[in-house]
Design a protein around this motif. Sequence first.
Motif, PDB file in Angstrom:
ATOM      1  N   ARG A  49       0.818  -1.221   0.000  1.00  0.00           N
ATOM      2  CA  ARG A  49       0.000   0.000   0.000  1.00  0.00           C
ATOM      3  C   ARG A  49       0.848   1.267   0.000  1.00  0.00           C
ATOM      4  O   ARG A  49       0.337   2.360  -0.205  1.00  0.00           O
ATOM      5  CB  ARG A  49      -0.946   0.001   1.215  1.00  0.00           C
ATOM      6  N   GLU A  50       2.166   1.088   0.271  1.00  0.00           N
ATOM      7  CA  GLU A  50       3.044   2.264   0.357  1.00  0.00           C
ATOM      8  C   GLU A  50       3.737   2.518  -0.982  1.00  0.00           C
ATOM      9  O   GLU A  50       3.745   1.656  -1.864  1.00  0.00           O
ATOM     10  CB  GLU A  50       4.084   2.046   1.460  1.00  0.00           C
ATOM     11  N   THR A  51       4.365   3.674  -1.085  1.00  0.00           N
ATOM     12  CA  THR A  51       5.105   4.034  -2.302  1.00  0.00           C
ATOM     13  C   THR A  51       6.044   2.894  -2.696  1.00  0.00           C
ATOM     14  O   THR A  51       6.733   2.336  -1.845  1.00  0.00           O
ATOM     15  CB  THR A  51       5.933   5.319  -2.049  1.00  0.00           C
ATOM     16  N   GLY A  52       6.034   2.550  -3.970  1.00  0.00           N
ATOM     17  CA  GLY A  52       6.867   1.445  -4.439  1.00  0.00           C
ATOM     18  C   GLY A  52       6.194   0.092  -4.262  1.00  0.00           C
ATOM     19  O   GLY A  52       6.790  -0.954  -4.512  1.00  0.00           O
ATOM     20  N   GLY A  53       4.942   0.115  -3.837  1.00  0.00           N
ATOM     21  CA  GLY A  53       4.220  -1.121  -3.529  1.00  0.00           C
ATOM     22  C   GLY A  53       4.022  -2.062  -4.709  1.00  0.00           C
ATOM     23  O   GLY A  53       3.894  -3.279  -4.525  1.00  0.00           O
ATOM     24  N   LEU A  54       4.018  -1.492  -5.922  1.00  0.00           N
ATOM     25  CA  LEU A  54       3.782  -2.323  -7.109  1.00  0.00           C
ATOM     26  C   LEU A  54       4.829  -3.443  -7.224  1.00  0.00           C
ATOM     27  O   LEU A  54       4.508  -4.571  -7.609  1.00  0.00           O
ATOM     28  CB  LEU A  54       3.777  -1.450  -8.370  1.00  0.00           C
ATOM     29  N   ALA A  55       6.066  -3.125  -6.861  1.00  0.00           N
ATOM     30  CA  ALA A  55       7.127  -4.140  -6.910  1.00  0.00           C
ATOM     31  C   ALA A  55       6.837  -5.256  -5.911  1.00  0.00           C
ATOM     32  O   ALA A  55       7.062  -6.448  -6.199  1.00  0.00           O
ATOM     33  CB  ALA A  55       8.475  -3.500  -6.613  1.00  0.00           C
ATOM     34  N   VAL A  56       6.310  -4.893  -4.748  1.00  0.00           N
ATOM     35  CA  VAL A  56       5.974  -5.901  -3.733  1.00  0.00           C
ATOM     36  C   VAL A  56       4.797  -6.754  -4.220  1.00  0.00           C
ATOM     37  O   VAL A  56       4.763  -7.964  -4.024  1.00  0.00           O
ATOM     38  CB  VAL A  56       5.621  -5.222  -2.383  1.00  0.00           C
ATOM     39  N   ILE A  57       3.850  -6.101  -4.889  1.00  0.00           N
ATOM     40  CA  ILE A  57       2.698  -6.819  -5.449  1.00  0.00           C
ATOM     41  C   ILE A  57       3.178  -7.831  -6.490  1.00  0.00           C
ATOM     42  O   ILE A  57       2.769  -8.997  -6.496  1.00  0.00           O
ATOM     43  CB  ILE A  57       1.693  -5.823  -6.080  1.00  0.00           C
ATOM     44  N   LYS A  58       4.104  -7.406  -7.349  1.00  0.00           N
ATOM     45  CA  LYS A  58       4.616  -8.295  -8.403  1.00  0.00           C
ATOM     46  C   LYS A  58       5.379  -9.466  -7.805  1.00  0.00           C
ATOM     47  O   LYS A  58       5.296 -10.596  -8.302  1.00  0.00           O
ATOM     48  CB  LYS A  58       5.487  -7.512  -9.385  1.00  0.00           C
ATOM     49  N   SER A  59       6.098  -9.210  -6.739  1.00  0.00           N
ATOM     50  CA  SER A  59       6.827 -10.298  -6.097  1.00  0.00           C
ATOM     51  C   SER A  59       5.843 -11.288  -5.449  1.00  0.00           C
ATOM     52  O   SER A  59       6.046 -12.506  -5.496  1.00  0.00           O
ATOM     53  CB  SER A  59       7.821  -9.697  -5.098  1.00  0.00           C
ATOM     54  N   ALA A  60       4.765 -10.766  -4.890  1.00  0.00           N
ATOM     55  CA  ALA A  60       3.730 -11.649  -4.319  1.00  0.00           C
ATOM     56  C   ALA A  60       3.076 -12.481  -5.423  1.00  0.00           C
ATOM     57  O   ALA A  60       2.806 -13.677  -5.237  1.00  0.00           O
ATOM     58  CB  ALA A  60       2.677 -10.811  -3.592  1.00  0.00           C
ATOM     59  N   ILE A  61       2.855 -11.860  -6.574  1.00  0.00           N
ATOM     60  CA  ILE A  61       2.246 -12.577  -7.696  1.00  0.00           C
ATOM     61  C   ILE A  61       3.160 -13.716  -8.153  1.00  0.00           C
ATOM     62  O   ILE A  61       2.709 -14.812  -8.469  1.00  0.00           O
ATOM     63  CB  ILE A  61       1.922 -11.608  -8.860  1.00  0.00           C
ATOM     64  N   HIS A  62       4.457 -13.435  -8.137  1.00  0.00           N
ATOM     65  CA  HIS A  62       5.402 -14.497  -8.510  1.00  0.00           C
ATOM     66  C   HIS A  62       5.283 -15.683  -7.544  1.00  0.00           C
ATOM     67  O   HIS A  62       5.225 -16.846  -7.962  1.00  0.00           O
ATOM     68  CB  HIS A  62       6.827 -13.967  -8.539  1.00  0.00           C
ATOM     69  N   LYS A  63       5.241 -15.379  -6.264  1.00  0.00           N
ATOM     70  CA  LYS A  63       5.087 -16.457  -5.266  1.00  0.00           C
ATOM     71  C   LYS A  63       3.783 -17.219  -5.496  1.00  0.00           C
ATOM     72  O   LYS A  63       3.738 -18.448  -5.402  1.00  0.00           O
ATOM     73  CB  LYS A  63       5.114 -15.871  -3.849  1.00  0.00           C
ATOM     74  N   LEU A  64       2.715 -16.479  -5.780  1.00  0.00           N
ATOM     75  CA  LEU A  64       1.414 -17.126  -6.023  1.00  0.00           C
ATOM     76  C   LEU A  64       1.478 -18.043  -7.248  1.00  0.00           C
ATOM     77  O   LEU A  64       0.849 -19.095  -7.277  1.00  0.00           O
ATOM     78  CB  LEU A  64       0.321 -16.063  -6.215  1.00  0.00           C
ATOM     79  N   SER A  65       2.253 -17.631  -8.247  1.00  0.00           N
ATOM     80  CA  SER A  65       2.327 -18.418  -9.491  1.00  0.00           C
ATOM     81  C   SER A  65       2.929 -19.794  -9.237  1.00  0.00           C
ATOM     82  O   SER A  65       2.658 -20.744  -9.965  1.00  0.00           O
ATOM     83  CB  SER A  65       3.147 -17.663 -10.545  1.00  0.00           C
ATOM     84  N   LEU A  66       3.754 -19.898  -8.201  1.00  0.00           N
ATOM     85  CA  LEU A  66       4.409 -21.175  -7.888  1.00  0.00           C
ATOM     86  C   LEU A  66       3.521 -22.109  -7.078  1.00  0.00           C
ATOM     87  O   LEU A  66       3.889 -23.255  -6.818  1.00  0.00           O
ATOM     88  CB  LEU A  66       5.704 -20.911  -7.107  1.00  0.00           C
ATOM     89  N   ARG A  67       2.385 -21.606  -6.651  1.00  0.00           N
ATOM     90  CA  ARG A  67       1.536 -22.390  -5.754  1.00  0.00           C
ATOM     91  C   ARG A  67       0.099 -22.489  -6.273  1.00  0.00           C
ATOM     92  O   ARG A  67      -0.837 -22.677  -5.488  1.00  0.00           O
ATOM     93  CB  ARG A  67       1.512 -21.726  -4.360  1.00  0.00           C
TER      94      ARG A  67
END
Length: 352
Positions: A249-267
Amino acid sequence: MESPANNNEIQVLAEYVWLDGNDGMRSKIKIFTSLDATITLASFPLWNFDGSSTGQSHTKSSDLVLRPIYFCINPLTRSGLSREYLVMCEVVGHPTNTYQNLLPIYEATKNQDAWFGIEQEYILLDLQGKLYNDEKFNRYGRDLKSNEYYCSVGTGRAIARPIALEHMRCCLIAGLTIGGINSEVTPAQWEFQIGPLDALTVSHQLWLARYILIQIAEKYDAVVSFHPKPFKFLNGSGAHTNFSTKSMRETGGLAVIKSAIHKLSLRHSDHIEVYGNNNRQRLTGTNETSNYETFSYGNCDRTSSIRIPVNVVADGCGYLEDRRPAPNCDPYQVCRMILKTTCLDNFDGGDE
Ligand code: ADP
Ligand code: MN
Ligand code: MN
Ligand code: MN
């Protein structure tokens, strides 16, 4: 002569709600007196029920214990004579108790301040299993697959609005965090949103909001279908789960969202497994759904497993939308999986 203590007694009417052994909900009402000046979770005693009649135990040792885990104002009983509450309960020590599986993951990830907002879709049916009021409105020869039902107004278009509105009012009276409602693409299909809230609260509230809806529908001889695809040729329903952590939710959050999406893709398959029954029938890749077998994501893409909403792309931070959960999913399990995959530090997610 009344004893002084009696003067402080208040009558409490508590509707205990729990999850049964058949993916359904059960309830019973307990009326008791309490000396508590303020009602808290501890004011509601443990209670038991006959698990052999709910698909949760055998007759020989049938008693199971209900332990209150969340409560709110009861908007349904309205006797006006008691303090009235809806009480969400766990079934102590039973395999159906998915709340206990979420609890440790919630505690372990609490410092990341995760929020969930769940969009609950449902379709109202009549007692024959047809779309609610279908007979009445089909006289006008309307096409069930037309685009005239979504966010619609008008007789024969916005079908059973009184149910959706009464449900919304009741959720507000109960003090639930309901975010809004809208009619959907299939006739007599509606959506409400609960959240954003932490994983435990959103799950408790979503179950209670479903319970309130099912009970209101009784009055209208309507049956609430949480099936992901009740009619093969019509749009099904989902329970899109919007999710963020503090850093997303903070500035730069999009990168954290993308990293979470990567983790989700593996599961993907681990998630799909707990995202609801009969979900394969819905996730066909058509009707604004993704494919059951394969993980995908995209900006503003309603055919992907995970969508990054347009406002989040523009802001560079915010949340992601997991579009896979079915309307009959158990939010305790959905939230557990999302937290486990994206927020646990010791996540075993494999290499890039
Ligand atoms: P859609 O455009 O997919 O139909 P809705 O407006 O129906 O979206 O639902 C969006 C949901 O996202 C709401 O439940 C809202 O509470 C939730 N939400 C908004 N911001 C966040 C956030 N930062 N984290 C988690 N959920 C959020
Ligand atoms: Mn929505
Ligand atoms: Mn929707
Ligand atoms: Mn959505």
